[in-house]
Motif scaffolding. Structure first.
Motif, mmCIF file in Angstrom:
data_model
loop_
_atom_site.group_PDB
_atom_site.id
_atom_site.type_symbol
_atom_site.label_atom_id
_atom_site.label_comp_id
_atom_site.label_asym_id
_atom_site.label_seq_id
_atom_site.Cartn_x
_atom_site.Cartn_y
_atom_site.Cartn_z
ATOM 1 N N ILE A 182 0.840 -1.203 0.000
ATOM 2 C CA ILE A 182 0.000 0.000 0.000
ATOM 3 C C ILE A 182 0.871 1.249 0.000
ATOM 4 C CG2 ILE A 182 -1.572 1.369 1.434
ATOM 5 C CD1 ILE A 182 -2.973 -1.213 2.218
ATOM 6 N N LEU A 183 1.898 1.245 0.829
ATOM 7 C CA LEU A 183 2.741 2.433 0.963
ATOM 8 C C LEU A 183 3.550 2.725 -0.298
ATOM 9 C CD1 LEU A 183 3.968 1.993 4.643
ATOM 10 C CD2 LEU A 183 2.167 3.484 3.771
ATOM 11 N N LYS A 184 3.807 1.709 -1.122
ATOM 12 C CA LYS A 184 4.507 1.928 -2.384
ATOM 13 C C LYS A 184 3.692 2.815 -3.321
ATOM 14 C CE LYS A 184 7.326 -2.283 -2.605
ATOM 15 N NZ LYS A 184 7.524 -3.584 -3.304
ATOM 16 N N MET A 185 2.398 2.925 -3.071
ATOM 17 C CA MET A 185 1.524 3.719 -3.925
ATOM 18 C C MET A 185 1.357 5.151 -3.432
ATOM 19 S SD MET A 185 -1.375 0.803 -4.605
ATOM 20 C CE MET A 185 -1.829 1.434 -6.211
ATOM 21 N N LEU A 186 2.035 5.470 -2.316
ATOM 22 C CA LEU A 186 1.934 6.795 -1.695
ATOM 23 C C LEU A 186 3.202 7.590 -1.965
ATOM 24 C CD1 LEU A 186 0.284 8.622 0.295
ATOM 25 C CD2 LEU A 186 1.568 7.521 2.144
ATOM 26 N N GLY A 228 9.103 3.447 7.874
ATOM 27 C CA GLY A 228 9.538 4.823 7.654
ATOM 28 C C GLY A 228 8.475 5.882 7.753
ATOM 29 N N LEU A 229 7.335 5.567 8.338
ATOM 30 C CA LEU A 229 6.290 6.570 8.484
ATOM 31 C C LEU A 229 6.356 7.237 9.853
ATOM 32 C CD1 LEU A 229 5.130 4.765 6.079
ATOM 33 C CD2 LEU A 229 2.961 5.819 6.681
ATOM 34 N N VAL A 230 5.934 8.483 9.885
ATOM 35 C CA VAL A 230 5.860 9.242 11.132
ATOM 36 C C VAL A 230 4.380 9.434 11.465
ATOM 37 C CG1 VAL A 230 6.355 11.435 12.269
ATOM 38 C CG2 VAL A 230 8.025 10.432 10.688
ATOM 39 N N ILE A 231 4.000 9.060 12.671
ATOM 40 C CA ILE A 231 2.602 9.177 13.081
ATOM 41 C C ILE A 231 2.303 10.612 13.514
ATOM 42 C CG2 ILE A 231 0.871 8.407 14.744
ATOM 43 C CD1 ILE A 231 2.283 5.687 14.738
ATOM 44 N N ASP A 232 1.325 11.223 12.851
ATOM 45 C CA ASP A 232 0.931 12.601 13.145
ATOM 46 C C ASP A 232 -0.228 12.670 14.127
ATOM 47 O OD1 ASP A 232 2.765 13.548 11.147
ATOM 48 O OD2 ASP A 232 1.285 12.996 9.618
ATOM 49 N N ILE A 251 -11.990 0.826 17.735
ATOM 50 C CA ILE A 251 -11.663 1.313 16.397
ATOM 51 C C ILE A 251 -10.414 2.172 16.494
ATOM 52 C CG2 ILE A 251 -12.477 2.564 14.368
ATOM 53 C CD1 ILE A 251 -14.213 0.203 14.968
ATOM 54 N N LEU A 252 -9.461 1.930 15.618
ATOM 55 C CA LEU A 252 -8.205 2.681 15.589
ATOM 56 C C LEU A 252 -8.169 3.572 14.351
ATOM 57 C CD1 LEU A 252 -5.201 3.052 16.642
ATOM 58 C CD2 LEU A 252 -4.614 1.218 15.027
ATOM 59 N N PHE A 253 -7.746 4.809 14.535
ATOM 60 C CA PHE A 253 -7.558 5.728 13.409
ATOM 61 C C PHE A 253 -6.193 6.388 13.556
ATOM 62 C CE2 PHE A 253 -8.207 10.175 11.681
ATOM 63 C CZ PHE A 253 -8.054 9.808 10.363
ATOM 64 N N ILE A 254 -5.372 6.241 12.513
ATOM 65 C CA ILE A 254 -4.021 6.811 12.525
ATOM 66 C C ILE A 254 -3.799 7.630 11.261
ATOM 67 C CG2 ILE A 254 -1.564 6.248 12.287
ATOM 68 C CD1 ILE A 254 -1.944 3.965 14.208
ATOM 69 N N VAL A 255 -3.203 8.806 11.437
ATOM 70 C CA VAL A 255 -2.707 9.603 10.303
ATOM 71 C C VAL A 255 -1.194 9.541 10.353
ATOM 72 C CG1 VAL A 255 -2.642 11.857 9.199
ATOM 73 C CG2 VAL A 255 -4.698 11.142 10.440
ATOM 74 N N ALA A 256 -0.562 9.105 9.265
ATOM 75 C CA ALA A 256 0.895 8.969 9.234
ATOM 76 C C ALA A 256 1.452 9.576 7.962
ATOM 77 C CB ALA A 256 1.291 7.514 9.360
ATOM 78 N N SER A 257 2.633 10.145 8.070
ATOM 79 C CA SER A 257 3.298 10.778 6.913
ATOM 80 C C SER A 257 4.433 9.914 6.412
ATOM 81 C CB SER A 257 3.869 12.146 7.322
ATOM 82 O OG SER A 257 2.851 13.012 7.778
ATOM 83 N N LYS A 258 4.525 9.800 5.091
ATOM 84 C CA LYS A 258 5.623 9.068 4.464
ATOM 85 C C LYS A 258 6.819 9.998 4.326
ATOM 86 C CE LYS A 258 6.708 6.110 0.497
ATOM 87 N NZ LYS A 258 6.161 5.512 -0.751
ATOM 88 N N GLY A 259 7.971 9.562 4.777
ATOM 89 C CA GLY A 259 9.166 10.406 4.770
ATOM 90 C C GLY A 259 9.579 10.818 3.380
ATOM 91 N N GLU A 260 10.221 11.976 3.322
ATOM 92 C CA GLU A 260 10.692 12.499 2.043
ATOM 93 C C GLU A 260 11.868 11.663 1.518
ATOM 94 O OE1 GLU A 260 9.343 14.808 0.356
ATOM 95 O OE2 GLU A 260 8.010 15.820 1.765
#
Length: 260
Positions: A182-186, A228-232, A251-260
């Motif tokens: 999934i993350l390869k598509m981000l 390599g994601l950072v949880i926001d 129920i879990l909800f997470i927003v995470a950023s993919k590193g540059e």
């Protein structure tokens, strides 16, 4: 099949209409409204309206045929592509997308979206806007390195993934491999908006016990960190209903950023 035997969504399929009726509908006997409808919609509305999640292209990779979580997204993303593993789910969504006879009624979700946004926009207009934003519904296959092969999609600014990883993964290793795909598509700097169900082993759809990989909050956070994601942002909503249809704890909800 024995009622204690778990079936896998990506192998055995799932009755998408029964899933909607049992877990996402406005039926009087449906007890999951707070957890499966209102919480995800409120969480996404809050994050998207904050301005922290930006872009034009969003991917949705989620279980079943629900669309309520995308109503807010259509306010912010001009192009949404939905990926599904099962033909029945694609058919259900296509029927709704083209407003065909027998399409699922999401009026209750449109009303909830209007309430969250504080608008007086007609409920039909909200669904029309989402229909306009959804450009494609594609089949995906997690057995492939590029899950949309032979289609090669551009990298997404944002990916929403709800309940798919736990439904197709047998163990921690498979969860990690599927998450990585999934993350390869981000794109780098993009956001992952991840919904999951904690401490779950099954949900019942059409009388069949569907498999769910059981995990906790710490496991998901560690998995994202390893990739390599950072949880926001992270929110956990404790289960608010009583039912033997499924055994999730929260129920879990997470927003995470993919590193540059």
């Amino acid at each position: 099949m024995d009622s204690t035997t778990h079936q896998f969504y990506h192998i055995h399929g799932m009755d998408s209409r029964d899933d909607l009726d049992l877990y996402y509908s406005n039926k009087e006997e449906m007890v999951f409204g707070e957890d499966s409808v209102k919480f995800p919609m409120a969480a996404l509305h809050y994050q998207l309206s904050s301005g922290q999640v930006k872009g034009t292209f969003m991917l949705d990779i989620s279980l079943g045929s629900f669309i309520h979580h995308l109503l807010s997204a259509s306010n912010y993303f001009q192009k949404i592509i939905v990926l599904k593993m099962q033909e029945k789910c694609i058919m259900e969504l296509t029927k709704w997308l083209h407003d065909r006879t027998g399409a699922y009624d999401w009026t209750h979700a449109s009303g909830a979206a209007a309430e969250l946004e504080g608008t007086r926009e007609q409920l039909q207009e909200k669904e029309m806007r989402l229909r306009s934003s959804v450009k494609q519904i594609l089949k995906c296959d997690f057995d492939k390195q590029n899950i949309t092969s032979p289609v090669l999609l551009p990298l997404a600014d944002c990916i929403i993934s709800a309940l798919i990883l736990e439904s197709i993964s047998k163990n921690e290793d498979e969860y990690m491999k599927n998450l990585e795909k999934i993350l390869k598509m981000l794109k780098c700097g993009g956001k992952l908006l991840l919904f999951g169900v904690l401490d779950t082993t099954y949900k019942i759809v059409k009388g069949k016990r569907m498999h769910f990989f059981k995990y906790n909050e710490e496991f998901v956070k560690n998995a994202l960190g390893k990739l390599g994601l950072v949880i926001d942002y992270c929110a956990v909503k404790t289960r608010s209903n009583v039912s033997n249809l499924t055994d999730y704890g929260a129920i879990l909800f997470i927003v995470a950023s993919k590193g540059e």
